[in-house]
Design a protein around this motif. Structure first.
Motif, mmCIF file in Angstrom:
data_model
loop_
_atom_site.group_PDB
_atom_site.id
_atom_site.type_symbol
_atom_site.label_atom_id
_atom_site.label_comp_id
_atom_site.label_asym_id
_atom_site.label_seq_id
_atom_site.Cartn_x
_atom_site.Cartn_y
_atom_site.Cartn_z
ATOM 1 N N GLU A 76 7.481 -5.882 -8.598
ATOM 2 C CA GLU A 76 6.368 -6.292 -7.737
ATOM 3 C C GLU A 76 6.580 -7.715 -7.219
ATOM 4 O O GLU A 76 6.295 -8.008 -6.063
ATOM 5 N N PHE A 79 9.113 -7.524 -4.513
ATOM 6 C CA PHE A 79 8.522 -6.897 -3.341
ATOM 7 C C PHE A 79 7.710 -7.925 -2.553
ATOM 8 O O PHE A 79 7.749 -7.941 -1.326
ATOM 9 N N MET A 100 0.431 -1.983 1.874
ATOM 10 C CA MET A 100 1.679 -1.370 1.407
ATOM 11 C C MET A 100 1.794 -1.452 -0.108
ATOM 12 O O MET A 100 2.204 -0.487 -0.750
ATOM 13 N N THR A 103 -0.484 1.081 -1.725
ATOM 14 C CA THR A 103 0.079 2.419 -1.548
ATOM 15 C C THR A 103 1.222 2.656 -2.529
ATOM 16 O O THR A 103 1.317 3.726 -3.128
ATOM 17 N N LEU A 104 2.079 1.651 -2.703
ATOM 18 C CA LEU A 104 3.183 1.789 -3.653
ATOM 19 C C LEU A 104 2.684 1.927 -5.081
ATOM 20 O O LEU A 104 3.228 2.715 -5.863
ATOM 21 N N ARG A 105 1.649 1.159 -5.432
ATOM 22 C CA ARG A 105 1.077 1.286 -6.776
ATOM 23 C C ARG A 105 0.524 2.687 -6.996
ATOM 24 O O ARG A 105 0.716 3.285 -8.049
ATOM 25 N N TRP A 107 1.402 5.446 -5.412
ATOM 26 C CA TRP A 107 2.519 6.377 -5.455
ATOM 27 C C TRP A 107 3.186 6.343 -6.828
ATOM 28 O O TRP A 107 3.498 7.373 -7.405
ATOM 29 N N ARG A 108 3.406 5.119 -7.374
ATOM 30 C CA ARG A 108 4.044 4.987 -8.675
ATOM 31 C C ARG A 108 3.190 5.634 -9.772
ATOM 32 O O ARG A 108 3.686 6.334 -10.641
#
Length: 120
Positions: A76, A79, A100, A103-105, A107-108
């Motif tokens: 993170e 990122f 973003m 969204t990544l969190r 998705w993970r």
């Protein structure tokens, strides 16, 4: 309309998308200029699959951290550094970077929940 204003191919088609909320302290002309800059960068990077893949792999490798097994991963913190670079070079807004990251969190979390590796 946006493509035509920025001088990009395919500018004749009209697709209506909701416009983002504008900020009162932001110069409207500068906002249009920055959006055009981002669209030009994306259009260039996405012209073909090889260019997009090479560009994303290069950026990933610059900011990825290698774990014990040698596999690269993007933390993170790294990122956020990558996002800061994209803000400076492409003109992406901080609110988009936060979206973003959220969204990544998500998705993970979903990936870990479905595989049963972590989390739930």
């Amino acid at each position: 309309q946006h493509r035509a204003r920025c001088g990009l191919p395919g500018g004749g088609e009209s697709t209506r998308l909701p416009s983002p909320a504008s900020r009162a302290d932001e110069d409207p002309e500068q906002g249009v200029e920055m959006r055009c800059k981002v669209v030009r960068h994306l259009a260039t990077a996405l012209q073909n699959e090889e260019t997009a893949g090479a560009s994303s792999a290069k950026l990933f490798d610059q900011y990825a951290v290698r774990d014990d097994g040698g596999a690269p991963r993007l933390t993170e913190e790294m990122f956020r550094k990558l996002a800061a670079r994209l803000q400076d070079t492409w003109g992406i807004q901080a609110s988009d970077i936060d979206l973003m990251l959220q969204t990544l969190r998500r998705w993970r979390f979903q990936k870990n929940a479905t595989t049963g590796s972590k989390g739930i």
